[in-house]
Write an enzyme that holds these catalytic residues in place. Structure first.
Site, PDB file in Angstrom:
ATOM      1  N   SER A   1      32.249  -1.399 -33.251  1.00 12.09           N
ATOM      2  CA  SER A   1      31.591  -2.095 -34.362  1.00 12.09           C
ATOM      3  C   SER A   1      32.117  -1.563 -35.678  1.00 12.09           C
ATOM      4  O   SER A   1      32.549  -0.401 -35.765  1.00 12.09           O
ATOM      5  CB  SER A   1      30.076  -1.871 -34.293  1.00 12.09           C
ATOM      6  OG  SER A   1      29.436  -2.375 -35.446  1.00 12.09           O
TER       7      SER A   1
ATOM      8  N   TYR B   1      22.541   3.045 -32.864  1.00  6.56           N
ATOM      9  CA  TYR B   1      23.600   2.063 -32.665  1.00  6.56           C
ATOM     10  C   TYR B   1      24.888   2.516 -33.341  1.00  6.56           C
ATOM     11  O   TYR B   1      25.963   2.518 -32.726  1.00  6.56           O
ATOM     12  CB  TYR B   1      23.168   0.709 -33.232  1.00  6.56           C
ATOM     13  CG  TYR B   1      24.188  -0.391 -33.065  1.00  6.56           C
ATOM     14  CD1 TYR B   1      24.339  -1.049 -31.856  1.00  6.56           C
ATOM     15  CD2 TYR B   1      25.021  -0.762 -34.126  1.00  6.56           C
ATOM     16  CE1 TYR B   1      25.281  -2.061 -31.690  1.00  6.56           C
ATOM     17  CE2 TYR B   1      25.967  -1.771 -33.980  1.00  6.56           C
ATOM     18  CZ  TYR B   1      26.095  -2.412 -32.761  1.00  6.56           C
ATOM     19  OH  TYR B   1      27.035  -3.403 -32.602  1.00  6.56           O
TER      20      TYR B   1
END
Length: 730
Positions: A598, A611
């Site tokens: 990400s 995350y």
């Protein structure tokens, strides 16, 4: 309605009455092709001589409508048929007669195929079949040329001519093996002239042809001949002891199903690597009672070595299969591998010898010398092809060959085509020209890609993107229904391919859906074993599965959620890579692993502590795995920025929470699509390109990384974030 036991009678008078003459031909073809006992996939052809209005003269002319080159009778439509002036086809006999060197396998014979274009009626673009003269030169208005197993069993018998007379009396004549073409058409024309009462001809080691002036009668007569042949064979077969005595009786015992499947799962990727030395193959296994009866038998080695008889069969299955004389009761997996290795080496030598002994000065170069059919006692059959559809059809054709051998051995003695005749079909220049005209294979053809997380979002889009370029897709998700739904979308769009349902052949189209929990090694291994059973192995894996658990309003995330985040986003990818590595090494074929990280891995921000740190770990996992799996496997990552539209990570409540967080105006009763659009545009406005990022944008990156376009790239993370400058490397 006639009462048939060995074929299906499907003619419907009420339906046929609604059709014009050409559509009646299509209808007849479809119902003949729908019964695999009548003809095999892609095999046989049909025709009708129909009076049409000539567009040039306005006069009535007789036109031969005949199934064109390629295609399958079961699925053929009007556009799959050639239309040719019948009188001009007949006139080609004078053209041929004037050629100085006529006869089978001459340039004159092959030159006549190009002449068919000069007889085309009404600019029909469908190329004519090499069987066109067979249909034109017989007087029947309607002609069926079929390849039924029962008929070919007689055609492939040592005493075919005598058996034809015994079984059919004067109803069916006989012509010895001749390669399809002009000479065979002339031979059939002469046979009909000499035997005016005959309505069918047995074609030695090939099939048969029948005709009549009424299309329904022609259809029924075709079935009657097949029924009569099958009845004769089955009576002889039962008289010799039936299944118990088939192929000389059983020599080996079948392994229990669970053990068979486990053995197949272990052996298939290894074997796929060895048969894919020239081009990669996709596999299909078959282990039903019929094929096991054959591979376990005393006569299997002898019959397998003879190879197939009908040209339609061996063009798919090669000159012969590879039979491995392995004892499933006393020998282990290592012994099987050793025998397969030795068998493959000998098979390639035999194929090279066959090529050298039979080639002509102008023969095409030798093709892939690896077998397309492998027979293993106790296990069954493995068939190989360029994709799942072709491997299923290869399996289907060898099933037909086994049935032919069963019938021929029951009534007489099975014989195969002489090697030179087989070679002249396999390496026929016209066949080579047809191969050269075929479109180039797609970029991901012959490759199997496992997409983990394919049930939704980026994974689903990636599965759809990769299949578009020819890949076979394994859709994997924790939610099996979602994985199967994506696979169904793909098969609905691209079709299951051709093959036989309910034949005992493991069937799937270009995609299957499987369940797996990537935090559980056993689940991953079970999934990869299923992939081996479905396709023979795999080439690439894309891991798009992930989880986002936001921190609460105080910035805290529960310990279990922290652990779950890392378990899925980091450890799960490692487990997949570690289990897949075992298969990659067994195959020995280069592959790709693409993980999903990400942009958040490089950008620290409030509210996504677990995350973001898990994705930072995933970034480094890419680099570590690139080293560990080199040089066989390239490992790269895709780093999306916030993908809102189409993402499973953005349910309505999270979208609303984000809108509130960023003070973006919205109303509670607003449509979800509208809310998603607002948030997507907000994120887009923070990027340099000012465009919302979609799953399709990410899918393109996965495509690039599993293709050969970036073949020297490994250990890298490709960002697809619209230009998020906060994530620039520093």
């Amino acid at each position: 309605m006639p009462d048939f036991k060995h074929v299906n009678y499907s003619w419907d008078d009420s339906h046929a009455a609604t059709l014009d003459a050409v559509d009646r031909l299509v209808y007849r073809s479809n119902i003949l092709g729908a019964d695999q006992r009548v003809t095999n996939t892609g095999g046989g052809n049909t025709s009708s001589k129909i009076v049409e209005t000539d567009p040039l003269t306005g006069k009535d002319v007789e036109v031969l409508w005949v199934k064109g080159s390629g295609g399958d009778l079961r699925t053929s439509k009007r556009e799959n048929f050639s239309s040719l002036y019948q009188d001009k086809l007949i006139a080609l006999q004078d053209v041929y007669a004037a050629k100085p060197e006529k006869g089978l396998k001459t340039a004159a014979e092959d030159e006549m195929v190009a002449m068919y274009f000069h007889t085309t009626f009404n600019l029909n673009p469908r190329a004519s079949s090499i069987d066109t003269p067979l249909h034109s030169f017989l007087t029947g208005k309607h002609v069926d040329h079929m390849h039924p197993n029962a008929i070919i069993a007689i055609a492939a018998s040592k005493n075919c001519e005598a058996l034809t007379k015994e079984i059919f009396g004067g109803e069916m004549a006989y012509v010895p093996w001749m390669r399809p073409g002009f000479e065979l058409g002339l031979a059939m024309q002469e046979i009909e002239k000499q035997n005016p009462g005959v309505k069918a001809i047995m074609m030695g080691q090939h099939g048969f042809i029948s005709w009549d002036d009424d299309d329904k009668v022609c259809y029924t007569r075709t079935l009657e001949f097949i029924e009569k042949a099958a009845e004769y064979i089955e009576a002889k077969y039962e008289g010799k002891g039936g299944d118990a005595a088939a192929f000389g009786g059983a020599k080996y015992e079948t392994l229990p199903e669970e053990q068979r499947r486990a053995t197949f799962a272990q052996i298939l990727p290894w074997l796929r690597g060895r048969v894919s030395q020239f081009k990669r193959f996709i596999g299909t296994i078959q282990d039903d009672e019929k094929i096991l009866r054959f591979v376990n038998s005393n006569d299997a080695p002898r019959l397998a070595e003879l190879g197939t008889s009908c040209p339609d069969h061996f063009l798919r299955t090669k000159i012969k299969p590879l039979y491995v004389d392995w004892n499933p009761q006393t020998e282990d997996l290592d012994a099987l591998k050793a025998k397969l290795e030795a068998g493959l080496e000998q098979y390639r030598k035999d194929y090279a010898t066959y090529y050298e002994n039979c080639k002509h000065d102008n023969s095409p170069a030798m093709r892939d010398p690896n077998p397309t059919v492998v027979l293993i006692p106790g296990l069954g059959m493995i068939a190989w092809g360029k994709d799942k559809s072709e491997s299923r059809v290869t399996a289907e054709f060898y099933n037909c060959a086994v049935e032919v051998m069963r019938g021929a051995e029951a009534i007489d003695e099975y014989i195969s085509l002489p090697q030179q005749e087989a070679f002249d079909i396999e390496y026929w220049l016209l066949e080579e020209a047809k191969l050269q005209r075929m479109p180039a294979e797609k970029e991901l053809a012959r490759q199997i890609v496992v997409v983990v997380g394919a049930g939704s979002g980026i994974g689903k889009e990636t599965a759809h993107r990769l299949v578009k370029d020819g890949a076979q897709i394994v859709c994997v998700d924790l939610n099996e229904e979602a994985a199967q739904a994506t696979a169904k979308e793909i098969t609905d769009k691209y079709g299951l391919g051709i093959g036989v349902a309910g034949s005992g052949i493991s069937g799937c189209g270009p995609a299957i859906g499987l369940a797996a929990n990537i935090t559980d090694r056993e689940s991953i291994r079970a999934m990869l074993d299923q992939v081996a059973l479905a396709f023979g192995g795999f080439d690439h894996i894309c891991v798009t599965a992930g989880i986002f658990v936001p921190s609460d309003t105080t910035g805290h995330i529960p310990d279990d959620k922290w652990g779950l985040t890392f378990s899925i986003n980091v450890t799960g990818s490692y487990f997949v890579a570690d289990e897949a590595a075992k298969t990659w090494r067994e195959q020995g074929l280069r592959g790709n692993l693409v993980l999903t990280t990400s942009a958040n891995a490089a950008v620290a921000k409030k509210g996504s502590l677990a995350y973001d740190t898990s994705k930072a770990a995933a970034n480094h996992l890419v680099r570590e795995l690139a080293i560990e799996l080199s040089p066989l496997v390239r490992v790269n990552g895709v780093a999306p920025a916030t993908v809102v539209k189409g993402s499973a990570m953005f349910p309505r409540d999270r979208v609303i929470g984000s809108l509130a967080k960023y003070d973006i105006p919205y109303s509670d009763d607003e449509e979800t699509e509208s809310l998603v659009g607002k948030l997507a545009q907000f994120y887009a406005d923070r990027t340099l390109t000012k465009s919302p990022i979609t799953p399709a944008d990410q899918a393109e990156a996965y495509f690039l990384l599993v293709s050969q376009r970036l073949s020297k790239t490994t250990g890298q993370v490709v960002t697809v974030d619209g230009g998020l400058h906060e994530a620039f490397l520093r």
